[in-house]
Design a protein around this motif. Sequence first.
Motif, PDB file in Angstrom:
ATOM      1  N   CYS A   1       6.463  -8.486   7.452  1.00  0.00           N
ATOM      2  CA  CYS A   1       6.379  -7.087   7.896  1.00  0.00           C
ATOM      3  C   CYS A   1       6.657  -6.141   6.728  1.00  0.00           C
ATOM      4  O   CYS A   1       6.141  -5.024   6.693  1.00  0.00           O
ATOM      5  N   GLU A   2       7.459  -6.591   5.757  1.00  0.00           N
ATOM      6  CA  GLU A   2       7.720  -5.737   4.594  1.00  0.00           C
ATOM      7  C   GLU A   2       6.446  -5.559   3.773  1.00  0.00           C
ATOM      8  O   GLU A   2       6.123  -4.459   3.330  1.00  0.00           O
ATOM      9  N   ARG A   3       5.705  -6.618   3.592  1.00  0.00           N
ATOM     10  CA  ARG A   3       4.445  -6.537   2.856  1.00  0.00           C
ATOM     11  C   ARG A   3       3.420  -5.732   3.655  1.00  0.00           C
ATOM     12  O   ARG A   3       2.666  -4.939   3.085  1.00  0.00           O
ATOM     13  N   ALA A   4       3.386  -5.962   4.978  1.00  0.00           N
ATOM     14  CA  ALA A   4       2.434  -5.219   5.812  1.00  0.00           C
ATOM     15  C   ALA A   4       2.760  -3.726   5.822  1.00  0.00           C
ATOM     16  O   ALA A   4       1.859  -2.885   5.821  1.00  0.00           O
ATOM     17  N   SER A   5       4.060  -3.391   5.814  1.00  0.00           N
ATOM     18  CA  SER A   5       4.458  -1.979   5.792  1.00  0.00           C
ATOM     19  C   SER A   5       3.999  -1.303   4.510  1.00  0.00           C
ATOM     20  O   SER A   5       3.493  -0.176   4.526  1.00  0.00           O
ATOM     21  N   ALA A   6       4.173  -2.001   3.382  1.00  0.00           N
ATOM     22  CA  ALA A   6       3.751  -1.440   2.101  1.00  0.00           C
ATOM     23  C   ALA A   6       2.243  -1.235   2.062  1.00  0.00           C
ATOM     24  O   ALA A   6       1.753  -0.204   1.571  1.00  0.00           O
ATOM     25  N   LEU A   7       1.495  -2.194   2.619  1.00  0.00           N
ATOM     26  CA  LEU A   7       0.034  -2.070   2.650  1.00  0.00           C
ATOM     27  C   LEU A   7      -0.395  -0.901   3.535  1.00  0.00           C
ATOM     28  O   LEU A   7      -1.284  -0.123   3.162  1.00  0.00           O
ATOM     29  N   LEU A   8       0.242  -0.756   4.685  1.00  0.00           N
ATOM     30  CA  LEU A   8      -0.122   0.327   5.593  1.00  0.00           C
ATOM     31  C   LEU A   8       0.183   1.695   4.976  1.00  0.00           C
ATOM     32  O   LEU A   8      -0.616   2.629   5.092  1.00  0.00           O
TER      33      LEU A   8
END
Length: 283
Positions: free
Chosen positions: A10-17
């Motif tokens: 979710c940390e990587r997905a948050s950065a991508l979003l």
Amino acid sequence: LMYCTGGVRCERASALLKQKIDKEADTKELGIKGVYQLQGGVDKYFKQFPTGGLWKGKNYTFDKRFAHAPPAVEALERKKKVLGDKDDSGDDSGMLASSETASLTTQDGAGPANAAEEIMGKCEACHKPWDMYRGKRRCPTCGVPSLICRDCFEADRDGRKKLGRDIRCDLCVAEKVTNKRELREREEREMKEYERGLRCKLGQDQYDPPVQRKHAITRKPKPNPERTTRLFLKNMCSKQMDEGKLLEVLHPAKVTHIQWLTDRHTGKFYGSAFIEVKTAEDA
């Protein structure tokens, strides 16, 4: 709010979003006001709120557990398995487990454990509430594990009511995807539209095309000087392979005949077959 089991994906997905909101107009149009994430993931949340807090249902995992719930809820489920329900055993042990569940409240006063016990999923075959993965069955279209209840699983195992290829996950049903070929074609079509948008936005000179996609053909076909059209296939799954799946795998080749090879003693298919295709190019 982004969350995952351990707080990494979710940390990587948050950065991508966040990056897409800043740079891509179509993502900006979604009107997202802020991106937040659950620090430490669901595991840490369950440790802080053992009875579930504001959590409902179970959390899907990628290991052999398939799903896990708050510790207090899992403890009650283990007790129910050991004692049994009133309907099955004839005593009041099921009533005892229910009363303990009702009296169990979160230490922070967020609510009873019953909220965390709520069943969010349903059986893909009969649609009754169900949240336990069993039998290793997967969606025949996209390949994700299937939610099949105990009754439907046993009926399929005993041959009373087989689970056909029309039993698919909720997402494939909602998007009207019926086979893997349609899924691949849709993914490729969406990727081409996305690339076309980037090319228009960045310009042809600055556009850097992505790496080769997974389903694209990367090898040239082997030469066929003898113009052979009869082929031998082996190492197929003897339990799941059927005519529909085989034709889907061999698409776009035109198959005219299939000879399934069976064991001479048992008469059962053992994973090999001869096929005849229409042209040498198909072979």
